[in-house]
Design a protein around this motif. Structure first.
Motif, PDB file in Angstrom:
ATOM      1  N   LEU A 264      -4.134   4.869  24.647  1.00  0.00           N
ATOM      2  CA  LEU A 264      -4.417   6.349  24.974  1.00  0.00           C
ATOM      3  C   LEU A 264      -4.741   7.475  24.046  1.00  0.00           C
ATOM      4  N   SER A 265      -4.018   7.320  22.908  1.00  0.00           N
ATOM      5  CA  SER A 265      -4.423   8.218  22.019  1.00  0.00           C
ATOM      6  C   SER A 265      -5.682   7.826  21.346  1.00  0.00           C
ATOM      7  N   PHE A 266      -6.211   6.802  21.129  1.00  0.00           N
ATOM      8  CA  PHE A 266      -7.779   6.216  20.883  1.00  0.00           C
ATOM      9  C   PHE A 266      -8.728   6.992  21.965  1.00  0.00           C
ATOM     10  N   LEU A 267      -8.348   7.057  23.029  1.00  0.00           N
ATOM     11  CA  LEU A 267      -9.394   7.758  23.976  1.00  0.00           C
ATOM     12  C   LEU A 267      -8.953   9.275  23.818  1.00  0.00           C
ATOM     13  N   GLY A 268      -8.015   9.755  23.135  1.00  0.00           N
ATOM     14  CA  GLY A 268      -7.801  11.143  22.866  1.00  0.00           C
ATOM     15  C   GLY A 268      -7.154  11.745  23.926  1.00  0.00           C
ATOM     16  N   LEU A 269      -6.450  10.939  24.639  1.00  0.00           N
ATOM     17  CA  LEU A 269      -5.609  11.447  25.694  1.00  0.00           C
ATOM     18  C   LEU A 269      -4.161  11.522  25.185  1.00  0.00           C
ATOM     19  N   GLY A 270      -3.948  11.421  23.899  1.00  0.00           N
ATOM     20  CA  GLY A 270      -2.311  11.513  23.547  1.00  0.00           C
ATOM     21  C   GLY A 270      -2.053  12.856  23.307  1.00  0.00           C
ATOM     22  N   ASP A 271      -0.875  13.104  22.648  1.00  0.00           N
ATOM     23  CA  ASP A 271      -0.296  14.407  22.354  1.00  0.00           C
ATOM     24  C   ASP A 271      -1.425  14.904  21.074  1.00  0.00           C
ATOM     25  N   SER A 283      -9.933   8.816  15.477  1.00  0.00           N
ATOM     26  CA  SER A 283     -10.665   9.865  14.759  1.00  0.00           C
ATOM     27  C   SER A 283     -11.562   9.123  13.670  1.00  0.00           C
ATOM     28  N   GLY A 284     -11.346   7.835  13.410  1.00  0.00           N
ATOM     29  CA  GLY A 284     -11.925   7.002  12.350  1.00  0.00           C
ATOM     30  C   GLY A 284     -13.114   6.032  13.133  1.00  0.00           C
ATOM     31  N   ARG A 285     -13.292   6.120  14.288  1.00  0.00           N
ATOM     32  CA  ARG A 285     -13.977   5.295  14.940  1.00  0.00           C
ATOM     33  C   ARG A 285     -15.535   5.387  14.315  1.00  0.00           C
ATOM     34  N   GLU A 286     -15.999   7.205  14.736  1.00  0.00           N
ATOM     35  CA  GLU A 286     -17.298   7.399  14.246  1.00  0.00           C
ATOM     36  C   GLU A 286     -17.738   7.007  12.757  1.00  0.00           C
ATOM     37  N   MET A 287     -16.868   6.814  12.095  1.00  0.00           N
ATOM     38  CA  MET A 287     -17.075   6.082  10.789  1.00  0.00           C
ATOM     39  C   MET A 287     -17.059   4.910  10.325  1.00  0.00           C
ATOM     40  N   LEU A 288     -16.990   4.095  11.462  1.00  0.00           N
ATOM     41  CA  LEU A 288     -16.685   2.669  11.246  1.00  0.00           C
ATOM     42  C   LEU A 288     -17.519   1.894  10.246  1.00  0.00           C
ATOM     43  N   ARG A 289     -18.891   2.305  10.160  1.00  0.00           N
ATOM     44  CA  ARG A 289     -19.784   1.618   9.382  1.00  0.00           C
ATOM     45  C   ARG A 289     -19.827   2.295   7.859  1.00  0.00           C
ATOM     46  N   THR A 290     -19.184   3.331   7.737  1.00  0.00           N
ATOM     47  CA  THR A 290     -19.241   3.842   6.242  1.00  0.00           C
ATOM     48  C   THR A 290     -17.883   3.851   5.880  1.00  0.00           C
TER      49      THR A 290
END
Lengths: 329, 583
Positions: A264-271, A283-290
């Motif tokens: 849930l939090s991964f999808l941004g639905l958490g608190d 939040s780190g997902r977008e920088m997975l490659r760098t």
């Protein structure tokens, strides 16, 4: 408690023959007024009490002990978080995207906004464990109650409750959670409740099966013949006997709840005001490659937590049901 | 007669447990040797050790010479060639010994094809002959049946057919009839004896039942604690037992022929005790206190304690309505013991539970002290619950494993309004003392006790509310002979002390012969005969009662060893659903 043994008067045995010693002594007890506190044949008089065989088996299991130690470490981390990192873990404290080891003060590095990863992991453990425990407690309570009623009463009550379980099982639980959370603001309590509501069916099925077999046992019949009420029979007579599988399932439920919360939090639905392992990954997902460490570190934390809970669950299972493992006992 | 099997110094260890200690015995061709003993004496371990069927954790030492070959030293392939071929075995539980997904014909044919390399057609033909030999009705039709389509006795016949398919020289029968009804037991034992004579086969009969031994065995070996205590020809063991344990066992066991009754004589109790210093074992035989002196006041005036009027209990099932209890009427007077006998599935257990309203009656009335309780709701039943209690068959299943004995006893008192804690403790202590257990038992859990002690706890639970009626549902059937005698003596004492009435339900006629004042015989849900405890055994009127009595093994206690074979009784093939109500 040994009967006094006096050799006379010789009361006739079954045949009128004189007692033959035959290398063993015969004692014929005289008639007594009080009945003898008869020692049963082959009865071990003193059983080694208070040595907990379940605990001993558990402590001897290396896998279970590994799981327990890991779990205790995570609990310790969660407990220490506010003392080690008193501030808000969401505060920006340093230069963004410090790699682990780059700066001795932030040895797990910082994320893209300059937040301390170690503080996030420690505070995240609090959120994950809290939600895991609360959700499992809620799911367990609902599931045990409904499963116990279905299994004990049987008949129409059973059919009705079974339909209810099927309804919940047929609904995709993750979608249901998303629906609930998009209606109600996602605080920790709401998330725990949501996970609990969607995960009780497993326990309910298990408890129902246990109750169905246990209620056939004579001690339940004896309780009914003594006039015990249904609630007393369910909670005091049967439930303690159904506990071993419930305890085992609990550890797996906590693990599942932690995974659900992370998802849930991964999808941004958490608190949004709390750090959790899932939100760190998100939040780190977008920088997975760098900056892959931003997802790898909280990911590892989840793996370790779930693994330790599963090891504990397996260990409990082996300790509580030794016969499943070794048939020779 | 030549020596077929010779066992020398057989030892079996399971870890630290020494199950069989230095056992010696031998069997000649065509002979029946009975290995007798109570549970845990090592008799089954011995049987399995002979076939090397024990789990790998067991250590076996000694020598088992079968026709000169040491079975314990034989390599696996040679052993497999012997198993089921020259030596075969039948087990106690006919329900689980057959594979449920294969037809009985396939299972018998498999043995023949394996050991004698017969063709499928020849094996099938031989299987039909074998089924005919073991007197399974219509073998040609039944050969394609699955095990679940047969009754318990028929399954045991199929097991025997498989065991004798290759004409073994030695047949090991481990409690072959313990799970069966008495009429079927007699037929199976007769069949085994017939096959033994026909095939000139030796039979190793392992049993706890002295009655069976007395009728069918040539020689007997008595075991206790893994050791052989005594061995001899059957008539010697029965008429002149040398060992005190054998004597105690014979004194404790009941047979119809002994004509014992609780009002005249207590049963002999045999207790083993081991001297902690020397490790020497001794057996103490005692009668405890004298038989209760029954005063003449046996008038049963006034209303009976319990009165059943045309009671019916029905179950729905796939085959339609099952009338488990079908119009039963009888009375129990205050202070009376009524025995209820019948075979499994006759409805006697259902009747007991219906009287206690654990199952709701379908029709009829249950009058307890004159008032009808058959329609009362659970709450209104509470005063009756205090008055009528039950003792169960299985002392392992009838006590809650998670509760201490004190919890079990005090829980009952709390529910019935004894709110003061001291009072509850006092009453629990008193009753646990009355059933012959030490006060320390209160703090312990059921699994810490032996079977007989658990049954005492079950009796204490039933008595703690001071009821006037006890329904005893096979209370001694799961117990060993010596423990059975102790429990029966206890029941007699308690009846005297508390002025109890018993409804004593049992399949064992000898036990009912001893304990009951009046006997009811039940068959297919109906009471077919009732009578005074003397008359019913001597002059049974109903043919069913007669067949039951005739089927009880007539042991060699009577001077005449040559027994007359019991008259053949038709074994009925009952529908499957009927067996579900078996005990």
């Amino acid at each position: 408690m040994e009967p006094t043994t006096i050799l006379n008067p010789p009361q006739p045995a079954i045949s009128a023959k004189p007692p033959n010693p035959h290398n063993l002594r015969i004692h014929i007890a005289p008639p007594r007024i009080a009945p003898p506190a008869a020692p049963e044949t082959t009865a071990p008089p003193a059983v080694q009490r208070r040595s907990h065989p379940v605990l001993r088996r558990y402590l001897r299991n290396p896998a279970a002990m590994t799981g327990t130690i890991l779990l205790l470490l995570i609990v310790l981390m969660a407990l220490m978080a506010p003392y080690l990192y008193p501030g808000d873990p969401l505060d920006m404290v340093a230069q963004p995207l410090l790699w682990p080891g780059q700066d001795a003060q932030y040895w797990l590095g910082t994320d893209s906004l300059g937040r301390d990863m170690l503080a996030g992991i420690l505070h995240g453990a609090r959120a994950s464990l809290l939600i895991g425990l609360a959700a499992a407690a809620i799911g367990l309570s609902i599931g045990t109650l409904i499963g116990a009623c279905a299994g004990y009463f049987g008949g129409r009550v059973d059919s009705a409750l079974l339909r209810l379980m099927e309804l919940f099982q047929a609904t995709p639980s993750f979608l249901l959670m998303i629906v609930i959370i998009s209606i109600v603001p996602p605080t920790i309590a709401v998330i725990a409740l949501t996970i609990g509501i969607t995960s009780w069916t497993t326990v309910a099925r298990l408890v129902r099966a246990e109750f169905r077999s246990l209620k056939q046992r004579d001690f339940v019949l004896a309780a009914r013949s003594l006039g015990y009420s249904d609630s007393r029979i369910i909670f005091i007579e049967i439930l303690p006997n159904a506990l071993p599988p419930i305890i085992v399932t609990t550890s797996v439920m906590i693990a599942t709840a932690i995974l659900m919360e992370s998802a849930l939090s991964f999808l941004g639905l958490g608190d949004p005001n709390r750090v959790s392992w899932g939100s760190l990954i998100g939040s780190g997902r977008e920088m997975l490659r760098t900056a892959w460490y931003l997802t790898a570190i909280p990911g590892s934390a989840i793996i370790v937590a779930v693994l330790s809970l599963n090891l504990v669950g397996d260990g409990l299972n082996d300790a509580l049901n030794p016969r499943l493992r070794s048939r020779s006992e | 007669m030549s020596l077929l099997l010779e066992v020398n110094k057989l030892d079996v260890h399971f870890g630290a447990h020494h199950a069989v200690r230095g056992l010696d015995f031998s069997i000649a061709t065509g002979e029946t040797l009975a290995l007798v003993g109570e549970s845990g004496c090592g008799k089954s371990s011995t049987a399995l050790a002979l076939m090397r069927l024990l789990p790998a954790s067991a250590r076996i030492q000694g020598q088992v010479l079968f026709e000169g070959q040491d079975l314990l030293a034989l390599p696996q392939p040679a052993l497999r060639a012997l198993r089921g071929n020259a030596v075969s075995m039948i087990f106690q539980e006919p329900m689980t010994s057959l594979n449920p997904v294969l037809t009985i014909g396939q299972q018998i044919a498999e043995v023949l094809r394996l050991h004698q390399r017969q063709s499928a057609a020849a094996a099938r033909q031989r299987a039909i002959e074998l089924l005919d030999l073991v007197k399974l009705p219509e073998p040609r039709r039944r050969i394609d049946d699955y095990p679940h389509q047969l009754s318990g006795g028929q399954r045991q016949r199929v097991m025997i057919a498989m065991a004798v398919a290759c004409r073994p020289r030695l047949l090991i029968a481990d409690e072959p009839t313990t799970a069966l009804d008495v009429t079927i037991q007699a037929q199976i034992l007769e069949l085994l004896d017939m096959l033994r004579r026909e095939f000139d086969m030796a039979l190793l009969l392992i049993t706890h039942d002295l009655g069976v031994v007395g009728q069918w065995a040539d020689r007997v070996a008595v075991m206790y604690g893994g050791e052989k205590l005594e061995q001899g020809r059957t008539e010697h063991i029965f008429t002149q037992p040398q060992h005190s344990y054998t004597r105690g066992l014979l004194g404790a066991s009941l047979t119809l022929a002994r004509e014992l009754h609780y009002r005249q004589q207590r049963l002999m109790e045999v207790n083993a005790s081991t001297d902690p210093l020397s490790g020497e074992r001794s057996f103490i035989l005692s009668h405890g206190k004298p038989a209760p002196v029954q005063t003449a006041q046996e008038q049963t005036h006034g209303q009976p304690l319990l009165q059943l009027l045309k009671l019916e209990t029905h179950y729905p099932s796939e085959q339609g309505l099952v009338r488990a209890v079908d119009g039963v009427s009888f009375d129990i007077a205050a202070g009376e013991t009524v025995g209820l006998v019948g075979e499994s599935g006759c409805g006697k257990s259902t009747l007991g539970k219906t009287i206690l309203r654990l199952i709701d009656p379908s029709a009829g009335q249950i009058l307890f002290k004159g008032s009808d309780i058959s329609r009362l709701g659970q709450r209104q039943l509470q005063p009756f619950r205090r008055q009528a209690q039950m003792i169960f068959q299985d002392p392992y299943a009838s006590l809650n494993p998670r509760h201490s004995v004190a919890d079990i006893l005090e829980g009952a008192l709390r529910v019935h309004g004894v709110s003061e804690r001291n009072e509850r403790e006092r009453r629990a202590r008193r009753i646990i003392d009355r059933v012959g257990l030490p006060a320390t038992a209160l703090q312990r859990f059921a699994h810490e006790f032996s079977g007989g002690q658990r049954q005492r706890i079950g009796i204490a639970r039933a008595l703690v509310l001071q009821p006037s009626l006890l329904i005893c549902d096979e209370p001694v059937s799961a117990l060993d002979v010596s423990v059975q005698a102790q429990i029966l003596n206890l029941l007699v004492d308690l009846k005297q002390e508390f002025g109890l009435s018993y409804l004593f339900i049992s399949h064992d006629l000898s036990v009912v012969r001893y304990i009951a004042d009046r006997v009811l015989v039940m068959n297919a849900g109906k009471i077919v005969e009732s009578g005074d405890h003397r008359s019913i055994w001597r002059n049974p009127v109903n043919p069913y009662t007669r067949s039951l009595i005739a089927a009880v093994p007539t042991s060699a206690f009577a001077a005449s060893i040559g027994q007359q074979p019991p008259p053949p009784v038709r074994e009925e093939s009952l529908p499957f659903s009927f067996y579900r109500f078996a005990l």
